[in-house]
Design an enzyme around this catalytic site. Structure first.
Site, short mmCIF file in Angstrom:
data_model
loop_
_atom_site.label_atom_id
_atom_site.label_comp_id
_atom_site.label_asym_id
_atom_site.label_seq_id
_atom_site.Cartn_x
_atom_site.Cartn_y
_atom_site.Cartn_z
N ASN A 9 28.23 61.10 67.33
CA ASN A 9 27.03 61.52 68.13
C ASN A 9 27.53 60.99 69.55
O ASN A 9 27.59 59.94 70.15
CB ASN A 9 26.08 60.48 67.80
CG ASN A 9 24.63 60.79 68.32
OD1 ASN A 9 24.45 61.18 69.24
ND2 ASN A 9 23.55 59.98 67.68
N ASP A 67 22.95 52.97 64.07
CA ASP A 67 22.57 52.86 62.76
C ASP A 67 21.81 54.30 62.06
O ASP A 67 22.14 54.53 61.19
CB ASP A 67 21.57 51.66 62.53
CG ASP A 67 22.19 50.27 62.59
OD1 ASP A 67 23.37 50.31 62.57
OD2 ASP A 67 21.48 49.36 63.04
N THR A 93 22.41 49.94 68.74
CA THR A 93 21.76 48.73 69.26
C THR A 93 21.71 47.53 68.50
O THR A 93 22.15 46.60 68.99
CB THR A 93 20.26 49.16 69.27
OG1 THR A 93 19.84 50.10 69.91
CG2 THR A 93 19.40 48.11 70.16
N ASP A 274 14.73 53.64 62.15
CA ASP A 274 14.04 54.89 62.72
C ASP A 274 12.90 54.97 61.83
O ASP A 274 12.99 54.65 60.67
CB ASP A 274 15.20 56.05 62.59
CG ASP A 274 16.06 56.10 63.60
OD1 ASP A 274 15.69 55.74 64.83
OD2 ASP A 274 17.23 56.70 63.12
#
Length: 298
Positions: A9, A67, A93, A274
């Site tokens: 990512n 995550d 994070t 999320d």
């Protein structure tokens, strides 16, 4: 011939992924005969690439990201006919699974310390038709986390959650939850429910000290708070760690259950950091389901 896929990512960790991608590829090439590198461009890409690695029966799939990226990777291979070994390099994070598996939080160190002979089977959780590797959160704090913007997460790290959470607490409220855990019904008036698979939640490694990555259980805690004053009094006890039910916090260990909320309230979950689905949700654990490369034993 051993093949591996490395999914990166590029926006994770304030776009630090590009600084470590070459190191990660070289590390994997020291063990695998072929390493295929994929870069994500949008949400869902990591899940799609990981599923492709399962369909093609690659030996292993690795992800580099936070995550959310790790969650997508696990969702891509969970309950497939063939499940490759799973590895990850943390760039997020919080990086809760890294903490639980004793993987270095510094990406360069995590790459350097990766040992292809060191792995373990870990549990994963299922929420409705999706999967999680760490925590499902419901209530005031999860609502706050859902509202934290990505740039604030990058700048402030986990403290961004507390900034947003403090704003929410000024109008804190509790909800009437209906919980079923392994057939046992619970009515809980609470501002916060956490269902965890590991000891680390939100970067706090002591919240669920009894939870293990391979104990085949879901560990649920809920605050017994009716107002903001109760919540403020209870939070320090939560952060200190919960091992059993007490006057302020409920603690339940289960394998399969459901969570709903009364009074036609629309309440969304937060899954591995999320935004997730709205209540009601069904939860269950898939014991020792994925073989994951891990750090040294503590």
């Amino acid at each position: 011939m051993k093949k591996a896929m490395l999914i990166i990512n590029p926006s994770s960790g304030n776009e630090r992924a590009k600084n470590y991608s070459k190191l990660a590829k070289e590390k994997l090439e020291s063990f695998f005969d072929e390493v295929e590198v994929r870069y994500t461009e949008k949400a869902g890409d990591c899940k799609m690439f990981a599923r492709e690695s399962a369909d093609k029966r690659y030996d292993s799939v690795f992800v580099m990201g936070g995550d959310g990226t790790v969650n997508e990777g696990i969702n891509g291979i969970a309950e497939q006919e063939y499940i490759p070994n799973f590895g990850f390099f943390p760039l997020g994070t919080v990086n809760d699974l890294s903490r639980a598996l004793n993987i270095a939080l510094d990406p360069e160190k995590a790459i350097e310390e990766l040992d292809f002979d060191r792995s373990r089977k870990i549990d994963i959780g299922k929420i409705n038709q999706e999967y999680f590797m760490n925590v499902v959160a419901i209530g005031v704090i999860p609502e706050a986390v859902n509202e934290v913007e990505s740039d604030k997460k990058t700048v402030l790290g986990r403290f961004a959650y507390f900034v947003s959470g403090f704003k929410k607490f000024k109008n804190s409220k509790s909800y009437s939850f209906l919980i079923n855990a392994d057939g046992n019904s619970i009515n809980a008036q609470s501002s916060l429910i956490l269902v965890g698979l590991t000891n680390s939640i939100g970067g706090f490694e002591q919240i669920l000290p009894k939870a293990k990555v391979d104990d085949g259980k879901l560990h649920m805690i809920y605050l017994k708070d009716d107002n903001m004053l109760d919540t403020v009094k209870t939070l320090p006890e939560l952060i200190k760690g919960v091992e059993e039910t007490n006057d302020s916090i409920g603690y339940v260990v289960f394998e399969k259950g459901e969570i709903n909320v009364e009074d036609d309230v629309v309440l969304k979950t937060n899954v591995d950091g999320d935004e997730g689905e709205e209540l009601p949700v069904e939860l269950k654990v898939l014991p020792s389901h994925i073989n994951v490369y891990c750090g040294k034993s503590k």
